[in-house]
Structure formats: structure tokens, C-alpha cells
Design an enzyme around this catalytic site. Structure first.
Site, PDB file in Angstrom:
ATOM      1  N   THR A   1       0.880  -1.167   0.000  1.00 36.20           N
ATOM      2  CA  THR A   1       0.000   0.000   0.000  1.00 36.20           C
ATOM      3  C   THR A   1       0.907   1.202   0.000  1.00 36.20           C
ATOM      4  O   THR A   1       2.091   1.069   0.294  1.00 36.20           O
ATOM      5  CB  THR A   1      -0.892  -0.003   1.276  1.00 36.20           C
ATOM      6  OG1 THR A   1      -2.017  -0.831   1.080  1.00 36.20           O
ATOM      7  CG2 THR A   1      -1.382   1.347   1.694  1.00 36.20           C
TER       8      THR A   1
ATOM      9  N   ARG B   1     -14.112  -7.105  -2.440  1.00 39.64           N
ATOM     10  CA  ARG B   1     -13.531  -6.966  -1.100  1.00 39.64           C
ATOM     11  C   ARG B   1     -12.988  -5.535  -0.923  1.00 39.64           C
ATOM     12  O   ARG B   1     -12.301  -5.008  -1.776  1.00 39.64           O
ATOM     13  CB  ARG B   1     -12.401  -7.980  -0.912  1.00 39.64           C
ATOM     14  CG  ARG B   1     -11.672  -7.893   0.429  1.00 39.64           C
ATOM     15  CD  ARG B   1     -10.400  -7.085   0.328  1.00 39.64           C
ATOM     16  NE  ARG B   1      -9.595  -7.144   1.561  1.00 39.64           N
ATOM     17  CZ  ARG B   1      -8.530  -6.411   1.772  1.00 39.64           C
ATOM     18  NH1 ARG B   1      -8.103  -5.577   0.851  1.00 39.64           N
ATOM     19  NH2 ARG B   1      -7.862  -6.494   2.901  1.00 39.64           N
TER      20      ARG B   1
HETATM   21  N1  ASP Z   1      -4.156  -2.647   3.995  1.00 42.68           N
HETATM   22  C1  ASP Z   1      -4.307  -2.961   2.612  1.00 42.68           C
HETATM   23  C2  ASP Z   1      -5.526  -3.813   2.423  1.00 42.68           C
HETATM   24  O1  ASP Z   1      -5.795  -4.651   3.257  1.00 42.68           O
HETATM   25  C3  ASP Z   1      -3.161  -3.680   2.042  1.00 42.68           C
HETATM   26  C4  ASP Z   1      -1.824  -3.222   2.519  1.00 42.68           C
HETATM   27  O2  ASP Z   1      -1.686  -2.274   3.240  1.00 42.68           O
HETATM   28  O3  ASP Z   1      -0.842  -3.819   2.159  1.00 42.68           O
HETATM   29  O4  ASP Z   1      -6.169  -3.674   1.423  1.00 42.68           O
END
Ligand code: ASP
Length: 319
Positions: free
Chosen positions: A185, A213
Site C-alpha cells: 500500500t 472486497r
Molecule cells: N491494507 C491494505 C488492504 O488490506 C493492504 C496493505 O496495506 O498492504 O487492502
């Protein structure tokens, strides 16, 4: 005289910018020197862009958006162009932005084809009465607002596609839970010359996620939060756990109602609250006086930071 006073005020105020490019299983053994250098350069570029805005007297909100845009455009990061694939080989991106000054917030979830979802999140915040828009409704809003769309090839990346194939294969043998922790992210938090805080987060989510999702990134209070009274936070990790613990807002609450410092609150959430449920990841945070905190409980977290009077720093692994 007036000019002098305002420039003094500007100089006295501490500026701070922290960015992340995702937390997770980042193994030194599997990282080539070239790849590590590319990640470091990508983080530096995003930090520089955000810092230009802040040090030029710009808004924290503009700085976090600018830094996140740079990482959304860089295929190395799981956001915008580099977004991971869903189970059905598409991209569904989530993004959110929040202004600590007035608690305005905007977010988009499960949007496809939009080059810079963080810009769309900001538009939701500024041009609608809503906070969160998702899927085709958000895309239609983007089209009407003249946002830039890109074809699927723009988002295609060989490595990401292989990650999907691998995750799908593993799922076939282990239906309950994939051992591959494929997340990532990007995010930024900032404190500007006026003392205002802002946070922004953008992601492609998790490889092999079911379509539809939505992760913590798009949910105000879970993956993203900013409040001038306390701090600004952007999270990264296994989103479901950040949603269940309302992780970002939990930090605000610990500071507001229990008198925790930023560091104490951020570490409590990352090293106690999340692990109690089995949650992996990290976060970046800055408080109203410019203190910063960047805890994570995963193997690594791509991160960079700069505050007035200190050099830019970039790190990937634990200190
Ligand atoms: N938090 C993000 C999600 O669950 C993914 C991530 O931060 O790597 O979509």
C-alpha cells in the site's frame, strides 16, 4: 513588519512528512541490490515531491496527495499503476484522504481503471456530500469529473501476475488461508506550516482478493485518519485486522482519552492490539507538534520521512 511576523511564524513551526510504500514480508535474502535501490529511489522521489509542497508553505493535504500520486504512478508500489490482481485478474483500488483541520474526508473503494485513485478520493471529499463512494458509481463520478482513466495494459505487471498465479495455486491446496502475505500500500501523513495535519492512503489491496472486497485503506478510522487535536495516521498491512481494531482511530482515542504520547499509542496498536488478533502490518503517524512514529510488526516496511531541520531518511528493514 507583518511580513516578518508571518515568516517568523512559518520558520518556527515544525514541518513533518512521513510516507510508506507498504509493510509485509520483505526478505533481505530475496531482495536484489537493484530492486532495493529502485524502491529507495521511488520513496525518495515521493518524499521530495511532498516536501516541496510543504516547504513551499503548501497545505498538508496537498503534500500527502502529491506524495501518494508519485507512488501511485510507480509500478513498484501496490497502488495505482502497480496495483495487485484480484482473484479474477482485475484491479480494484481503494484510497482515502483526510483533513485534520476540519475532519473532512473522502474515499473510494474497488475502483478500476483510474490512474490516481487518491485524486478521486479528494474530489469525493471536496465536491460531494459523501465520504465514501465505491465501484461503478465512483467510476461514473470520475468520468463525469473528467478524471484520467488508463487501459488494463497500464496496470499490467508481470511480477504481480505471477504473484496472483502463485497465490491462486496455494489457495487450491490451502483453502483456509494463504501463507503468502501479499499486501502492500502507499500512504503519507504531514504537518504543515499552519499546524494542520493530513493523511492519505492508496492501495490495490491484497493479491488474489475476492472481487468486491474492500480493505482498511478506504475506511476512515481504520486505515486512514487525521485530527489536528492529536495526529494523522496511514496504515498498511492485512486490512481486515485494521478494520476490526479500527486501528487508526484507536491511536487517536488513546492519545485523546488516555493521554498516551504518539509513540505510545502507535506502538500499543501495532505491537499489542493488532498481534492479539493475529494482525500483521504497520503504520506511519505524525502528531500536532511534529513528532513522528513508524512502527511495524512485519518483516519490513518501505518508509521515508523528513522533518524541519533533519535530513530525509529512507528505510526498509527494522533499524
Ligand atoms: N491494507 C491494505 C488492504 O488490506 C493492504 C496493505 O496495506 O498492504 O487492502
Amino acid at each position: 513588519m507583518l511580513l516578518n511576523m508571518s515568516s517568523e511564524t512559518k520558520e518556527e513551526r515544525k514541518l513533518a512528512l512521513v510516507i510508506h510504500g507498504g509493510a509485509g514480508t520483505i526478505s533481505r535474502a530475496l531482495m536484489s541490490d537493484e530492486r532495493e535501490a529502485a524502491y529507495r529511489a521511488g520513496l525518495q522521489q515521493a518524499l521530495r515531491r511532498g516536501w516541496e509542497v510543504l516547504s513551499g508553505g503548501g497545505l498538508a493535504l496537498d503534500a500527502v496527495e502529491a506524495a501518494v500520486c508519485v507512488m501511485e504512478d510507480n509500478p513498484l508500489f501496490n497502488a495505482g499503476r502497480g496495483s495487485v490482481f484480484t482473484h479474477n485478474e482485475r484491479h480494484e483500488m481503494d484510497a482515502a484522504i483526510m483533513s485534520g483541520e476540519d475532519l473532512r474526508a473522502g474515499a473510494v473503494a474497488a475502483v478500476d481503471g483510474i490512474k490516481n485513485p487518491i485524486k478521486l478520493a479528494r474530489r469525493v471529499m471536496e465536491a460531494t456530500e459523501h465520504v465514501l463512494m465505491c465501484g461503478s458509481g465512483a467510476e461514473e463520478f470520475a468520468r463525469e469529473a473528467g478524471f484520467e482513466f488508463a487501459p488494463p495494459e497500464y496496470f499490467f505487471d508481470e511480477l504481480r501476475y505471477e504473484q496472483l498465479l502463485q497465490a491462486r495455486r496455494e489457495d487450491e491446496v490451502r483453502l483456509d488461508h494463504t501463507p503468502l502475505k501479499k499486501f502492500g500500500t502507499v500512504g503519507a501523513v504531514a504537518l504543515d506550516t499552519r499546524g494542520h495535519l493530513a493523511a492519505a492512503t492508496s492501495t490495490g489491496g491484497m493479491t488474489n482478493k475476492r472481487f468486491g472486497r474492500v480493505g482498511d485503506t478506504a475506511l476512515i478510522g481504520a486505515g486512514t485518519y487525521a485530527d489536528d487535536q492529536t495526529c494523522a495516521i496511514s496504515c498498511t498491512g492485512h486490512g481486515e485486522f485494521f478494520i476490526r481494531t479500527v486501528a487508526a482511530h484507536e491511536i487517536v482515542s488513546l492519545m485523546k482519552y488516555k493521554g498516551f504520547t504518539l509513540k505510545e499509542a502507535a506502538e500499543q496498536v501495532v505491537h499489542v492490539t493488532l498481534p492479539e488478533l493475529g494482525g500483521e502490518g504497520g503504520l506511519i503517524a505524525v502528531d500536532r507538534t511534529g513528532n513522528i512514529s513508524l512502527p511495524f510488526n512485519s518483516e519490513g516496511m518501505y518508509r521515508a520521512w523528513m522533518t524541519s531541520g533533519s535530513e530525509a531518511q529512507v528505510a526498509i528493514y527494522p533499524d
